[in-house]
Every structure is written in C-alpha cells, then in structure tokens.
Design a protein around this motif. Structure first.
Motif: not given
Ligand code: GAP
Length: 483
Positions: A15-22
C-alpha cells in the motif's frame, strides 16, 4: 511459507510502495493510528464512497443524503450519552507507563493460548465487561499473569473508564472559548437534522437520511493498520420507521447490507453476522457484519435498532418537540397521528471497507514457465468497477507516431473513466506495474495499429491478450465496468 501475518505485512508495505496509503506525518516519524491516502488510495476510497452513496440515495427513492459539520453544539454529546458513556475500560502498566484497552490486552493474551483455553478467557472477559465489573477485569488480568508487552511485568494500575472523544476549544480568544468535541460518529448530525430534512424534503415515513464523513476517537490501542484509527470515515444511514415496525426493517437492512457487500465483490463466505449479546441501553437489537480479515473475523459494519432513544434525548435536551405526524390509517382505520419515529441504523467504516477490498485483492502468484523457469507477480485483483484506474494506455515505443495514437485514445476515454498513460520501460515491466496497482485493462498500441487500426488489450486477472479494433476500446471497457 507465507503466513496470514506475513501476507498482512506485505499488504501494508505494498500500500505504501504503490501510493495507496502512507503513515500520517511520516516525515516527522509518523503519528500513530493516523494515515494518509495517496494518489491511488484516495481514488479507491472515493469509488467505494460513491458506490455506497449511489446505493443509498439513488437506488432508494426514500433515502436522501446530507453533509453535516464535524463540530456540533456540545450539548449534542450530552444528549446522545457520549459524554457520560462513550468510554472503554483501560489499564496502565506502572513500569512502562503504557496504557492498554483492557479487552485488547486480554484478547492479545487469549491469542497466545490454545483455542479452548483462549475461548474460556474471552468468555470470562465478556461476562465481566457485560457486568461493568472493573475490579473483576483486573483480577482476571492478575489471575492469568498477563504481562505488558513493553516492560514484561504484571505491575498494573486499577482498571478505569477512559472517554474516547477528542475535545478542542471554539472561539477566537480564551475567555470566549468553549469546549467542543470532534464527532465520534456521524449519526448525531443526522438526528439533529431530522426535522429539517423531513419538512424541507416532505419525507414520509419510512425514510432514511444518509451521510458519509470523518469521525474521531481517541483509540488507546490502535492496531492493525487502518482497521482501528483515531481519525476515520464512516458511511451511516438512519432509517426512520413507525414504532413497532423496527424489527421488520432491522431484518430488511441486515440482508440488504450483506447483499451490497457482495455486489462490490466480497464473497458471501467471507462475511458473517454476529449478534450482540450485550445491547447498548438505547438498542433493542444489534449485530455486526463481520469480514474475515487476515487477522481474523472482525466487525466491518454495524446494524443497530436504536429505538426512539436519540430523537427523544434531543427533544429533551433542546426542549423542542421532535415528532412526526403520520396521517396514514392504522388497522382501526384511524390516522397513526403524532409519534417519535424509531430508527434502524446501518454504519460502515469506509477505511475498514478499503482494507477488506485490499485484503481480498492482494494476490501473490507464482508459476512455472514453459522453459522450466519460475515466474510470478503481485497483482491487486480489485473489481473493475471500484479499481482506481480502469485503463492503462501504453504505446509500445516512444516514437513512430505511436504516442500520438495513444494520446488520442486517452483523450477519447478520459472523460468516461480514469485512464493512465505510460510510455517508459519495456512493455512487460509496464504490465507488471499495472498489475501491482490493480489496473484491470491495459491497451498496447504498436506498429500493427498503424496498419490495421487494431490494438492489444490485456486483462489483468488472467493476463489474457486479444487483438481488438482501436475504435472498440472505449465501448469494451465501459461494458466491462457496467457488467
Ligand atoms: N453510529 C454507530 C457507530 O458509530 P460503531 O460500531 O461504533 O457504531 C460503526 O462504528 C463502524 O465504524 C464500525 O463498524 C467500523 O467499521 C467503523 N469504525 C469504528 N471505529 C473505528 C476506528 N477506530 N477506526 C476505523 N473504523 C472504525
């Protein structure tokens, strides 16, 4: 071997690596249990919200939507019972100063035991919570020598109730300041607007008011990524009914909501109902729709029959009459007359729904190629109608007029659905990236396109490729999205 825990950790990283959730404020080492949705996450969240909104307000003629403010008059929360009752039993470890929600501490311990012993501890805990027996809960923790995860000691304080509402000040100068709360549920914005909406919308019972929006809870033990957050989003609908008809509507909404979850791709065997044993003082029936998350069966949505509690309380605290005049005829042929409507509520967390969709979508595929070598991919199998990007448009090369054809297709499609254009890297690598972000369709424009106006369309889930006319791409994607 991949365990459920590993897969869940992989999903969080993905989720972090592909721009879903930070993580919120990551630059400053993050803020616990608060998350930001990135470019793809925000779009997926919007698609889920739109699906819910449409299913409520467009597909039901007797449900309308509102958007109430987060800040409300402080007396709202007195009337609703949140000031006095919206609390959880907590315990502090004296050595680490770490605070725990008692149920989470005991649940965590129960998970370390075998099933029978764990269930026995949980049953004992449920009984004590139902009886509001705080000393009993402490005794249970001591009896099992449950340790703090940080200090590893059993040096506990007494169990105390801890209110979950965040408060802040309103007013420009301190003397004028008054304490107000960040709403812990969106529902109260609907209750206090009951008469406004009923009168201006000329609504006839039974009818519903729907709303989506942020809610805030000072969760002490915030765990499991976006499952339990301090700032989250709810999608709630209050359905106002004639007193006495509430169980009929409760059963209607129970089935209707489960069907809706299935309509967005959640399989029936991953959903179950869990009836509440201990009912809140205002409810005459309540259940959770649970989903099998990677960390077990947990609440996704709540269905509550809230009686006339909230409207009655607001009438009492505001000293205003909140009633409905029903001129339909009853069994005796007389008008029902004035009454305080009963309420059946459906309440789903948008973030939990997001996690549900992602847990189902995340797939680690491996296979052996014809030459005997191993291959694989990570693919997000998000149902096409809710996927953030629907179509990737990929010119095979950055030259020979291929980008021009691709951009023309992009311009033709982008007002109908979300497209993504990319011309960098080998085509295989681009397909893999689209798999990883869950794009259901990719179209490749190559030299043959220039000759016969056809393109290759590739389907994410089975990686099938077929040649179709360039002119059919938009129509085909739109058909797939509406099917
Ligand atoms: N108005 C009723 C109400 O708020 P609830 O069971 O406390 O009921 C409803 O919350 C839904 O909101 C839950 O089923 C869950 O999906 C979501 N929710 C509650 N607390 C949450 C949290 N801390 N983080 C994320 N979602 C939460």
């Amino acid at each position: 071997m991949a365990t459920e825990t590993n897969i869940f950790q992989e999903l969080i990283s993905h989720c972090k690596e592909y721009g879903y959730i930070f993580q919120s404020s990551e630059l400053y080492d993050g803020l616990s249990a608060v998350y930001d949705y990135g470019q793809l996450g925000a779009q997926l969240k919007k698609n889920l919200r739109d699906e819910w909104w449409k299913s409520m307000t467009q597909m039901h003629e007797n449900i309308v939507g509102i958007d109430a403010a987060i800040f409300m008059h402080p007396t709202v929360w007195k009337a609703s019972g949140h000031v006095d009752n919206f609390s959880d039993p907590m315990i502090d470890n004296k050595d680490s100063n770490k605070r725990y929600r008692v149920d989470h501490l005991i649940e965590g311990y129960a998970e370390t035991l075998d099933k029978e012993a764990g269930d026995a501890v949980l049953a004992a805990m449920d009984k004590l919570i139902a009886a509001d027996d705080l000393p009993g809960l402490k005794a249970l923790i001591e009896e099992h020598k449950i340790k703090c995860g940080v200090s590893k000691t059993c040096n506990w304080t007494d169990v105390r109730q801890f209110n979950l509402m965040f408060s802040t000040q309103i007013g420009s100068v301190a003397e004028e300041a008054d304490t107000i709360y960040l709403r812990p549920e969106t529902a109260q914005g609907i209750f206090v607007n009951f008469l406004n909406v009923q009168k201006t919308g000329r609504m006839k019972i039974p009818f519903g008011i729907a709303q989506t929006g942020k809610a805030f809870r000072n969760e002490i033990v915030a765990r499991q990524f976006i499952f339990r957050m301090r700032e989250f989003e709810q999608m709630e609908m209050q359905f106002f009914v004639r007193p006495g008809s509430q169980m009929e509507w409760y059963n209607y909404w129970k089935d209707e909501r489960k069907k809706w979850h299935q309509s967005i791709g959640i399989p029936a065997d991953k959903l179950r109902f869990h009836d509440h044993v201990k009912l809140a003082h205002y409810a005459d029936a309540a259940l959770d729709i649970e989903f099998e998350f990677p960390f077990g069966w947990k609440e996704l949505e709540g269905i509550h029959s809230r009686t006339d509690f909230d409207l009655t309380q607001h009438a009492k605290f505001s000293k205003k009459k909140i009633q409905y005049f029903d001129n339909d005829l009853n069994e005796e042929g007389k008008p029902y007359g004035n009454y305080t409507p009963y309420v059946v509520e459906t309440s789903v967390g948008l973030d939990r729904l997001f996690l549900t969709v992602m847990s189902l979508a995340y797939t680690d595929e491996k296979w052996t190629k014809e030459d005997g070598t191993e291959d694989g991919r990570i693919v997000l199998k998000i149902p096409a109608k809710i996927a953030p990007t629907k179509l990737a448009i990929l010119p095979l090369l950055k030259k020979d007029g291929l980008p021009e054809i691709a951009k023309e297709l992009m311009n033709d499609c982008k007002s109908n659905f979300m497209c993504f254009y990319e011309e960098k890297d080998a085509i295989g690598k681009r397909y893999r990236r689209m798999d990883a972000i869950g794009t259901p369709f990719c179209v490749t424009i190559d030299h043959q396109t220039k000759e016969d106006n056809t393109v290759t369309i590739r389907y994410r889930d089975d990686m099938r490729q077929e040649r179709i006319p360039l002119a059919d791409v938009k129509k085909l994607v739109m058909e797939k999205l509406s099917s």
